[in-house]
Scaffold this motif. Structure first.
Motif, PDB file in Angstrom:
ATOM      1  N   ILE A 276       0.353  -1.312  -7.482  1.00  0.00           N
ATOM      2  CA  ILE A 276      -0.521  -1.376  -6.340  1.00  0.00           C
ATOM      3  C   ILE A 276      -1.935  -1.514  -7.041  1.00  0.00           C
ATOM      4  N   ASP A 277      -2.534  -2.732  -6.978  1.00  0.00           N
ATOM      5  CA  ASP A 277      -3.848  -2.824  -7.584  1.00  0.00           C
ATOM      6  C   ASP A 277      -5.062  -2.246  -6.914  1.00  0.00           C
ATOM      7  N   PRO A 278      -6.230  -2.343  -7.565  1.00  0.00           N
ATOM      8  CA  PRO A 278      -7.211  -1.579  -7.194  1.00  0.00           C
ATOM      9  C   PRO A 278      -7.870  -2.282  -5.649  1.00  0.00           C
ATOM     10  N   GLU A 279      -7.397  -3.568  -5.639  1.00  0.00           N
ATOM     11  CA  GLU A 279      -7.998  -4.373  -4.246  1.00  0.00           C
ATOM     12  C   GLU A 279      -7.013  -3.989  -3.009  1.00  0.00           C
ATOM     13  N   VAL A 280      -5.716  -3.973  -3.486  1.00  0.00           N
ATOM     14  CA  VAL A 280      -4.874  -3.538  -2.494  1.00  0.00           C
ATOM     15  C   VAL A 280      -4.986  -2.125  -1.694  1.00  0.00           C
TER      16      VAL A 280
END
Lengths: 316, 316
Positions: B142-146
Motif C-alpha cells: 500500500i503506497d503513501p498516496e493510498v
C-alpha cells in the motif's frame, strides 16, 4: 533508556515512592502519575502523588485518586521522588527537600536533566508514552485501570491523535492500551462530553471581540478580569477556543489573552507552520513548544495584545 | 468477508471499474473511493469515480483527483460498479443503469445488500477500514498516496479517534497507515487548519440564539435562510458547532436547524447516551446512527424545532 530495568534498579531498595507532578497538571501529567502509582502499588510499593494545590476536577474520574495527597508541608528528606512531566524541579511547586533522590521522567525539550536518573525522551508525544514503554518492558501485565490513565495521558497531549506530535508509535500505543482495557467510553464522556456551559458563553463573548492583524495571519481574542470572574472558568476550559481561532484558514498565529487577576495577563499562543511561539514567549519569561506556548505579564490587556502582535509581525 | 481474493474474483475479468460515491460525500466516502481507485490503477485497471455533483473543495488536497469524473449522463450499461459507503443504490445519486454488476462496500447498519457482492461490515468504524483490510490482505504494498486517502477515511468517520466507534482496531490501522506513509501533516493542515472564517461567524451567531429545553438536556441552535445565504457555508462547516453543543455538561441531545432553502429545514441531531436519534429522524423520513442522525422537513424553523424537542422529551 526508558527500560523498566533501569527504572527498577533505582527503586528496588525503596519501599516508599513520592510522585511529583507540575502545577496546574494536565491530562498527560496526571494520567501518567496515576498510572505509574497504580502500577507501583500492585508491585507492593507505597506510592503517593504529592501536590501543593487541588487538581482540576475534570480528572477526578481517573482511577488511582487514593494516591493523590494534597501536601502543603516541606517535602520529606532523604526520600525517593519521581517527577513526572516536569522540565525542571521548580515545576513541582515545592522547594527542594533535603537530600532527595530524583527520577525525572519527561518529554519536554526544555528539560534540564535535574534527576539522579533522567528518563527524558523528547521525541515522545506524551510523558505517558515513556512510562507506557517502560512498564510494558517489565513484562508485568498492565491492568485496565493503569491503561485508562495512560490512554488519557496520550490523548490529551496529542489532541486525540490530531496534533503534529502524533506518530505511528502514539497510535500503536493507543491501540495496545485499548486492548489492555483502557475504558475509552468513560474517558470520552468525562473529557469530551462534560464541557461547562460557561465555555460556550466565553466562546460567544470572545467571538464578539475578535481582533485580526497582518491581513488575517494573526487572530486574537481577549477575556477581561470581569469576564473571567463572571464565568469562573478553569484554564483548560479555553483550550477549545484558541484551537478554533488557530484553525481558521489563513491564520498563522492565534492569541488568547486572559486577565486572570487585575492587571495580570496570561497570554496563550498557537501557531501553524512558521512562527516559533516558544521563542516569542521566552521574550516574556514564558515558554512551551514552537507551536504552542504561553507567558504571564502585567499591563493593560489591549496594550499587551498590541505589543505581542507587533513582535509576531516582525517574524513574518 | 472483506478479503482481497473475494473482491479480486469479481473484478479479475474486467478492465474498467466505475466507483460510485454518495451525494455530499464525506471524508470516509471520498478517501476510500480515491484510495481504492489509486490502488486499482497501480494494478493496471482503469478506475473512474463517477459523481453527479461537484465534491467539497476541502478534499481536493487528496491524491487521486484524476480519477474523479463529474458525470451527469446515464451510467454505462453492463459495467462494473463499486459503490463505496452507500447504504442503498439511491445514495449514489444515479438511476440504476442497464444490467450493472455491483460490488457494495459499506459499514452502515442500514445497508440493504443491493450488490452482486456485498462487503458490508457494520462493526467497522469507517468504510475505509474495510477497504484497508481488503487491500492489506492482497499482500501488495500500500503506497503513501493510498495510505493518505485511507487515513482520511478513518479519521473523518471517527472524529480523529474520539467518537464512540473508535476501537483498538481503528487505532492499529491508523498506526499502520502512518507507517505506510500516510501524510498526516498535509492531512492535518487541510482538514483541521483551513476552516473558513465564516464558520466562526456562524458559531457566534448560533451562540447568540441558543435554545435550551428539558432542564438543559436538550440544546438547539438555528440558522435562518438569510444567514445561510449570507455566510455561504458548506454542510461540513457546521459539524464543529453541533459537536460543541453536544459536548456541554448535562446535554443529552443537541439539534442544529438549518433553513437551506426558504421553508426547507435540515435538522441535524446528536445524542450522548440514551436518546436514539436515528429512530427520531426516521419519523421524519431521515436516518443515520443512534448517536448522529438527520432529516429534511418543510415548515417554519421555530415550529420544526419545537416539534422535534417535544418528541425528544417524550423519550426521556
Amino acid at each position: 533508556m526508558s527500560e523498566w530495568k533501569t527504572f527498577y534498579a533505582h527503586i528496588r531498595d525503596k519501599k516508599k515512592i513520592y510522585v511529583l507532578i507540575h502545577e496546574k497538571p494536565d491530562g498527560d501529567c496526571l494520567g501518567t502519575a496515576l498510572g505509574l502509582s497504580l502500577f507501583l502499588k500492585e508491585l507492593g510499593y507505597e506510592a503517593a502523588i504529592l501536590h501543593p494545590a487541588p487538581i482540576p476536577s475534570v480528572y477526578t474520574f481517573l482511577p488511582g485518586q487514593q494516591h493523590l495527597k494534597l501536601w502543603k508541608d516541606v517535602l520529606p528528606a532523604h526520600a525517593l521522588y519521581v517527577c513526572v512531566d516536569c522540565a525542571d524541579w521548580e515545576r513541582t511547586g515545592y522547594p527542594m527537600p533535603e537530600n532527595p533522590y530524583v527520577i525525572n521522567i519527561d518529554h519536554h525539550v526544555s528539560n534540564v536533566y535535574y534527576g539522579n536518573l533522567n528518563l527524558v525522551e523528547t521525541s515522545a508525544a506524551a510523558t505517558g508514552e515513556i512510562v507506557y514503554k517502560m512498564l510494558k518492558s517489565s513484562g508485568i501485565v498492565i491492568d485496565p485501570e493503569v491503561a485508562t490513565c495512560l490512554y488519557v495521558a496520550l490523548i490529551t497531549d496529542t489532541g486525540s491523535f490530531s496534533y503534529s506530535n502524533t506518530t505511528a508509535e502514539s497510535l500503536k500505543i493507543g491501540s495496545e492500551l485499548v486492548m489492555m482495557g483502557a475504558n475509552i467510553d468513560t474517558i470520552r464522556q468525562n473529557l469530551y462530553e462534560k464541557r461547562p456551559f460557561a465555555e460556550l458563553l466565553i466562546v460567544k463573548l470572545s467571538l464578539n471581540n475578535l481582533f485580526l492583524a497582518a491581513n488575517g495571519k494573526i487572530i486574537a481574542a481577549a477575556i477581561s478580569y470581569e469576564e473571567m470572574r463572571a464565568y469562573d472558568l478553569l484554564d483548560a476550559d479555553t483550550d477549545g477556543l484558541i484551537s478554533m481561532l488557530r484553525a481558521v484558514e489563513g491564520v498563522e498565529v492565534a492569541l488568547l489573552l486572559k486577565e486572570f487577576t487585575p492587571g495580570q495577563i496570561k497570554v496563550s499562543l498557537r501557531s501553524k507552520l512558521t512562527c516559533d511561539v516558544n521563542l516569542l514567549a521566552q521574550k516574556f519569561g514564558g515558554g512551551g513548544h514552537p507551536r504552542a506556548a504561553g507567558f504571564v505579564t502585567s499591563g493593560k490587556i489591549n496594550e499587551v495584545r498590541d505589543a505581542v502582535i507587533k513582535l509576531i509581525e516582525n517574524t513574518f
